[in-house]
Design an enzyme around this catalytic site. Structure first.
Site, PDB file in Angstrom:
ATOM      1  N   CYS A   1     -16.423  54.458  -0.086  1.00  0.00           N
ATOM      2  CA  CYS A   1     -15.109  53.827   0.079  1.00  0.00           C
ATOM      3  C   CYS A   1     -14.591  53.268  -1.248  1.00  0.00           C
ATOM      4  CB  CYS A   1     -15.171  52.755   1.159  1.00  0.00           C
ATOM      5  SG  CYS A   1     -16.591  51.696   0.976  1.00  0.00           S
TER       6      CYS A   1
ATOM      7  N   LYS B   1     -25.295  49.317  16.174  1.00  0.00           N
ATOM      8  CA  LYS B   1     -25.045  50.726  16.503  1.00  0.00           C
ATOM      9  C   LYS B   1     -24.843  51.485  15.196  1.00  0.00           C
ATOM     10  CE  LYS B   1     -21.770  53.432  16.976  1.00  0.00           C
ATOM     11  NZ  LYS B   1     -22.379  54.618  16.327  1.00  0.00           N
TER      12      LYS B   1
ATOM     13  N   TRP C   1     -22.432  56.398   8.130  1.00  0.00           N
ATOM     14  CA  TRP C   1     -23.492  57.307   7.674  1.00  0.00           C
ATOM     15  C   TRP C   1     -23.557  57.422   6.153  1.00  0.00           C
ATOM     16  CZ3 TRP C   1     -21.010  60.697   4.651  1.00  0.00           C
ATOM     17  CH2 TRP C   1     -19.659  60.943   4.923  1.00  0.00           C
ATOM     18  N   ASN C   2     -22.525  56.977   5.426  1.00  0.00           N
ATOM     19  CA  ASN C   2     -22.501  57.312   3.989  1.00  0.00           C
ATOM     20  C   ASN C   2     -23.477  56.487   3.155  1.00  0.00           C
ATOM     21  OD1 ASN C   2     -20.831  55.047   4.305  1.00  0.00           O
ATOM     22  ND2 ASN C   2     -19.561  55.611   2.545  1.00  0.00           N
TER      23      ASN C   2
ATOM     24  N   GLU D   1     -15.055  46.344   7.004  1.00  0.00           N
ATOM     25  CA  GLU D   1     -14.985  46.919   5.661  1.00  0.00           C
ATOM     26  C   GLU D   1     -14.584  48.370   5.858  1.00  0.00           C
ATOM     27  OE1 GLU D   1     -15.569  49.000   2.761  1.00  0.00           O
ATOM     28  OE2 GLU D   1     -17.723  48.682   2.979  1.00  0.00           O
TER      29      GLU D   1
ATOM     30  N   GLU E   1      -7.370  59.280   1.923  1.00  0.00           N
ATOM     31  CA  GLU E   1      -8.711  59.104   1.348  1.00  0.00           C
ATOM     32  C   GLU E   1      -9.419  60.458   1.327  1.00  0.00           C
ATOM     33  OE1 GLU E   1     -11.218  56.430   3.610  1.00  0.00           O
ATOM     34  OE2 GLU E   1     -12.337  55.850   1.833  1.00  0.00           O
TER      35      GLU E   1
HETATM   36  P1  ADP Z   1     -16.436  57.862   9.402  1.00  0.00           P
HETATM   37  O1  ADP Z   1     -15.155  58.608   9.336  1.00  0.00           O
HETATM   38  O2  ADP Z   1     -16.940  57.348   8.110  1.00  0.00           O
HETATM   39  O3  ADP Z   1     -17.506  58.525  10.236  1.00  0.00           O
HETATM   40  P2  ADP Z   1     -15.963  56.080  11.572  1.00  0.00           P
HETATM   41  O4  ADP Z   1     -15.080  54.898  11.578  1.00  0.00           O
HETATM   42  O5  ADP Z   1     -15.644  57.203  12.494  1.00  0.00           O
HETATM   43  O6  ADP Z   1     -16.052  56.513  10.073  1.00  0.00           O
HETATM   44  O7  ADP Z   1     -17.467  55.655  11.858  1.00  0.00           O
HETATM   45  C1  ADP Z   1     -18.037  54.441  11.459  1.00  0.00           C
HETATM   46  C2  ADP Z   1     -18.868  53.890  12.579  1.00  0.00           C
HETATM   47  O8  ADP Z   1     -18.004  53.636  13.684  1.00  0.00           O
HETATM   48  C3  ADP Z   1     -19.944  54.838  13.108  1.00  0.00           C
HETATM   49  O9  ADP Z   1     -21.063  54.083  13.537  1.00  0.00           O
HETATM   50  C4  ADP Z   1     -19.245  55.482  14.284  1.00  0.00           C
HETATM   51  O10 ADP Z   1     -20.162  55.977  15.246  1.00  0.00           O
HETATM   52  C5  ADP Z   1     -18.483  54.292  14.829  1.00  0.00           C
HETATM   53  N1  ADP Z   1     -17.350  54.662  15.695  1.00  0.00           N
HETATM   54  C6  ADP Z   1     -16.593  55.771  15.658  1.00  0.00           C
HETATM   55  N2  ADP Z   1     -15.664  55.755  16.641  1.00  0.00           N
HETATM   56  C7  ADP Z   1     -15.841  54.590  17.304  1.00  0.00           C
HETATM   57  C8  ADP Z   1     -15.203  53.976  18.420  1.00  0.00           C
HETATM   58  N3  ADP Z   1     -14.169  54.536  19.040  1.00  0.00           N
HETATM   59  N4  ADP Z   1     -15.668  52.779  18.845  1.00  0.00           N
HETATM   60  C9  ADP Z   1     -16.710  52.200  18.199  1.00  0.00           C
HETATM   61  N5  ADP Z   1     -17.345  52.713  17.160  1.00  0.00           N
HETATM   62  C10 ADP Z   1     -16.927  53.895  16.703  1.00  0.00           C
END
Ligand code: ADP
Length: 483
Positions: A286, A176, A152-153, A252, A387
């Site tokens: 990041c 996604k 989302w960032n 990344e 972080e």
């Molecule tokens: P942040 O802490 O920046 O939200 P995330 O790694 O949680 O970072 O999220 C980055 C992406 O990964 C988003 O699209 C989020 O919906 C997705 N995501 C989070 N959890 C999972 C998971 N268990 N499996 C697949 N995708 C995920």
């Protein structure tokens, strides 16, 4: 749930509801008000999207590079036409100041134009053989169906940074996007749709069931490549799961950038740079500096300038012109700021400015945290290893070069690092010893669609953008020919 049917799933060229019409609310992080709804796709819809991408792969990969380049260029032209409306939506849905949102939309467009050009440069090589009756050539071919998971960032540029090279290479994809920013993701997919990307080539599953959709994507034997931007924890987990079907993987992930000010540097210029890069996107990047090391001889001058710059930052709702710093994405992020500052205070850090939640523009302030400068930060403090992803500049003095390089490299991460020095030898010597994928030397923005972005260690695998960016979506085929 909204009354209107919500259709943000894009499968095989159609905008659809989730099975059962499930949807979830999207909020403005400044006000926490609901600004829209997105369809909540799950395993079944993701499987359909994968099948659509598989069916579209043959025809799309058989188009010429020139045809694919034309589609990407058209998408870029549409992005330019819709630039302001995309920026406004970005600022509202994600919270970043409108000026930064405009910059990000332009950056997102840069990937469309860069990879439109790179599509035409996918070539192979001829290799001399030791046998007189043999010739070798290589072909570079699309890896196949790509799964792209984005955060989302940077909610538009992270999409184009993945989808533009995937499409340029002749791959098809299922995206996604993050659950916090599905509306902008839909507007981004519309650029490709309106540019003439054929049905099935690009598909999108918006969802708040990230694990379910993510697992469906990584477990599918049809998906041949995972590209992910997000946290290190999730990235590692997805890469491990992708290994069961031996997918190509580029991830990344997090960072913990050091920002080093050497004794010969201009402390005022360095502090101005630190104030700009640290508070960009409210620190939610990041490549945001997480540890600022300033030579003791410049320490107080640096801190004074930083304090003055940070004190002048206007905090508010991102869509208000002139705002320099917006809200954090959610309350959990604000709680993390409180925990890191509380821990640092307890362990002896000095709060130079900020250090608390604030209410602005009559908003309740749930997601607003004052831009903060901490001085006398030590390695034992949480902020030195975890972080931050928020508006806190953590500053510490150092005495010599070996010490600061050791401190800078003392992290599991290895994405970006920043170095201020006016001495060419120091710049090269220190840069060579920094274990990071990107180094800004007297420069706070070592990123561009034309340059490879990526990290080492826990910051990830692979590079995005630059000449390398398209390689992640291509397999090399060797052909030996007896003549
Ligand atoms: P942040 O802490 O920046 O939200 P995330 O790694 O949680 O970072 O999220 C980055 C992406 O990964 C988003 O699209 C989020 O919906 C997705 N995501 C989070 N959890 C999972 C998971 N268990 N499996 C697949 N995708 C995920």
């Amino acid at each position: 749930m909204s009354q209107e049917p919500v259709r943000t799933l894009y499968i095989n060229g159609e905008w659809r509801s989730a099975n059962g019409s499930g949807s979830f609310a999207v909020t403005d992080p400044s006000t926490t008000e609901i600004i829209g709804y997105a369809s909540d796709g799950g395993r079944a819809e993701t499987e359909e999207a994968i099948i659509a991408a598989q069916a579209a792969l043959g025809p799309w990969s058989s188009t010429t590079a020139y045809e694919r380049a034309a589609v990407l260029s058209k998408a870029h032209a549409l992005l330019r036409e819709r630039h302001e409306e995309l920026a406004q939506l970005l600022s509202q849905e994600q919270g970043k100041p409108i000026r930064a949102a405009r910059t990000e939309v332009t950056y997102a467009g840069d990937f469309l134009s860069w990879f439109a050009e790179e599509a035409k440069r996918i070539g192979g090589v001829t290799i001399p053989s030791a046998r007189a009756d043999q010739r070798f050539i290589t072909m570079r071919q699309p890896v196949g169906v790509v799964a792209a998971i984005t955060p989302w960032n940077y909610p538009i540029s992270m999409i184009t940074r993945k989808l533009a090279p995937a499409l340029a290479a002749g791959c098809t994809a299922v995206l996604k996007p993050a659950a916090q920013t599905p509306l902008l993701a839909a507007a981004t997919i519309r650029l490709f749709e309106d540019a003439g990307v054929p049905a099935g080539v690009l598909n999108m599953i918006t969802s708040q069931r990230a694990a379910e959709v993510g697992d469906t994507l990584v477990e599918s034997p049809i998906v041949r490549k995972l590209t992910f931007t997000g946290s290190t924890a999730i990235g590692k987990m997805l890469a491990a799961k992708a290994a069961t079907t031996l997918k190509r993987v580029s991830v990344e992930l997090g960072g913990h950038a050091p920002f080093i000010v050497m004794p010969d540097a201009d402390p005022v210029r360095a502090a101005k740079g630190a104030a700009l890069v640290k508070f960009l996107n409210t620190g939610q990047a990041c490549i945001s500096p997480n540890r600022i090391y300033v030579h003791r001889s410049l320490y107080e001058t640096f801190l004074a300038t930083l304090e003055q710059r940070v004190g002048a930052l206007k905090v508010g709702k991102g869509t208000t012109e002139g705002v320099g710093i917006g809200p954090l994405i959610d309350n959990r992020a604000t709680e993390k700021m409180e925990s890191q500052v509380g821990d640092a205070r307890e362990k002896g850090a000095r709060v130079v400015i900020g250090g608390r939640r604030i209410a602005v523009d009559g908003l309740d302030g749930e997601n607003f945290y004052a831009p903060t400068v901490l001085a006398d930060v030590t390695p034992e403090m949480l902020i030195s290893s975890e972080e931050t992803f928020g508006p806190i500049a953590a500053v510490a003095p150092f005495d010599d070069e070996d010490e600061v390089i050791r401190l800078a490299n003392d992290t599991e991460y290895g994405l970006a690092a920043y170095l201020y020095t006016n001495d060419l030898s120091t710049a090269i010597r220190v840069t060579e010893r920094l274990k990071f994928g990107m180094v800004g030397v007297n420069d706070i923005n070592p990123t561009s669609a034309a340059a490879p972005f990526g990290g080492v260690k826990a910051s990830g695998l692979g590079r995005e953008g630059g000449y390398e960016g398209i390689d992640e979506y291509l397999d090399t085929k060797l052909v030996g020919i007896a003549v």
